[in-house]
Design an enzyme around this catalytic site. Structure first.
Site, short mmCIF file in Angstrom:
data_model
loop_
_atom_site.label_atom_id
_atom_site.label_comp_id
_atom_site.label_asym_id
_atom_site.label_seq_id
_atom_site.Cartn_x
_atom_site.Cartn_y
_atom_site.Cartn_z
N ASN A 11 0.88 -1.17 0.00
CA ASN A 11 0.00 0.00 0.00
C ASN A 11 0.92 1.22 0.00
O ASN A 11 1.53 1.54 1.02
CB ASN A 11 -0.88 -0.04 1.26
CG ASN A 11 -1.72 1.22 1.40
OD1 ASN A 11 -1.76 2.06 0.50
ND2 ASN A 11 -2.38 1.36 2.55
N LYS A 13 0.18 4.29 -0.27
CA LYS A 13 -0.41 5.47 0.39
C LYS A 13 -0.16 6.72 -0.45
O LYS A 13 -0.16 6.66 -1.67
CB LYS A 13 0.10 5.59 1.83
CG LYS A 13 -0.11 4.29 2.62
CD LYS A 13 0.15 4.44 4.11
CE LYS A 13 -0.07 3.11 4.81
NZ LYS A 13 0.13 3.17 6.26
N HIS A 97 -9.38 1.29 5.23
CA HIS A 97 -8.08 1.46 5.89
C HIS A 97 -8.25 2.42 7.06
O HIS A 97 -9.03 3.38 6.99
CB HIS A 97 -7.05 2.01 4.88
CG HIS A 97 -5.66 1.94 5.43
ND1 HIS A 97 -5.18 2.87 6.31
CD2 HIS A 97 -4.66 1.04 5.23
CE1 HIS A 97 -3.94 2.54 6.65
NE2 HIS A 97 -3.60 1.43 6.00
N GLU A 99 -6.53 4.78 8.06
CA GLU A 99 -6.29 6.20 7.74
C GLU A 99 -7.52 6.82 7.09
O GLU A 99 -7.82 8.00 7.30
CB GLU A 99 -5.04 6.30 6.85
CG GLU A 99 -3.77 6.08 7.67
CD GLU A 99 -2.62 5.43 6.93
OE1 GLU A 99 -2.60 5.42 5.68
OE2 GLU A 99 -1.72 4.91 7.62
N GLU A 169 -5.07 -4.87 10.69
CA GLU A 169 -4.06 -3.84 10.86
C GLU A 169 -4.28 -3.10 12.18
O GLU A 169 -5.04 -2.13 12.24
CB GLU A 169 -4.14 -2.83 9.70
CG GLU A 169 -3.89 -3.44 8.34
CD GLU A 169 -3.27 -2.44 7.37
OE1 GLU A 169 -2.38 -2.85 6.63
OE2 GLU A 169 -3.66 -1.25 7.36
N GLY A 175 3.00 2.14 10.90
CA GLY A 175 3.99 3.21 10.76
C GLY A 175 4.73 3.53 12.05
O GLY A 175 5.42 4.54 12.14
N SER A 215 3.85 -2.28 10.32
CA SER A 215 5.30 -2.37 10.49
C SER A 215 5.89 -3.72 10.10
O SER A 215 6.79 -4.24 10.76
CB SER A 215 5.70 -2.00 11.93
OG SER A 215 5.31 -0.67 12.22
#
Ligand code: 13P
Length: 254
Positions: A11, A13, A97, A99, A169, A175, A215
């Site tokens: 991904n 992003k 997702h 985000e 996730e 991250g 990660s």
């Protein structure tokens, strides 16, 4: 490790301009040409989808969008639809997702509509679910996932659900360099599979591919993929360099 073929997905992003995306995709095409024991997928930003699709045509690397809107066309400035992704060369699309949920306000209801739109367009959705650090520390991860997943897949018939993938996730691992331990990922993903068994049946649950994201790096991929219920990865940061993505793909080819 299960009998389900792993999917290794990147991904990207909000990273990689068109020339940068072409360069990365070109390297992956070359370096992963012989990598057939795992399925491969990259999800570049919208503007790079079509040129990357052309570049990857005829290879085993599939292409996915990072999101979609639920309407097919119309006055929805800034939105991209499932049929548009399909026409640009995508076979997959990421839905829900964290985000999107946290920064753009996608509720479970929105995620549910997007999931249905993706399926209607003939795309394979990768439904992302995962808890915050707060929920993990309060030890309510399972209750949270039961509610989130239940709302996200509401009203989806058995035949449609057999076409989705799930990515677990945990938000605290995205991250941050704080990867879930193989045991945490394995246990939580087994729980997610059991939820599908409850909602549908054993056949659906056993065939469902559940990816882990958060990660993932070349040095932790192998132990994570060794877990029975970890069927691949959705990779952010480490998918932005060919070298690390390739190393993860290779160490997942057990
Ligand atoms: P990182 O691999 O950068 O933690 O991102 C994970 C992710 O959000 C993939 O969708």
């Amino acid at each position: 490790m299960s009998t389900r073929k792993p999917l290794i997905a990147g991904n990207w992003k909000l990273n990689k301009s068109v020339p940068e995306a072409m360069e990365l995709a070109g390297s992956l095409k070359q370096d992963l040409a012989d990598c057939d024991r795992v399925d491969l997928l990259v999800c570049p930003p919208y503007v790079a989808l079509h040129p990357v699709a052309e570049l990857l045509r005829g290879t085993a690397i599939a292409l996915g969008g990072q999101d979609l809107f639920w309407e097919d066309f119309g006055a929805f400035t800034g939105a991209i639809s499932g049929p548009m992704l399909k026409a640009a060369g995508c076979s997959h699309v990421i839905v829900g997702h964290s985000e999107r949920r946290e920064i753009f306000g996608d509720s479970d209801e929105v995620v549910n509509r997007k999931l249905k739109a993706a399926l209607a367009a003939g795309l394979t959705p990768i439904l992302c679910v995962g808890e915050t650090l707060e929920k993990r520390e309060q030890k309510v991860t399972k209750e949270f996932l039961r509610k989130q997943l239940g709302a996200d897949i509401k009203g989806l018939e058995r035949e449609l659900i057999s076409r989705i993938l799930v990515a677990y996730e945990p938000i605290w691992a995205i991250g941050t360099g704080m990867t879930a331990t193989p045991r945490q990922a394995g246990e939580t993903q087994r729980f997610i599979r059991d939820l599908f068994r409850e909602h549908y049946d054993g056949g659906i649950a056993e065939n469902l591919r559940i990816l882990y994201g958060g990660s993932v790096k070349p040095d932790n991929a192998r132990t994570l993929i060794s877990e029975e219920d970890v069927d691949g990865f959705l990779i952010g940061g480490a998918s932005l360099q060919a070298d690390s993505f390739v190393r993860i793909a290779r160490s997942s080819s057990l």
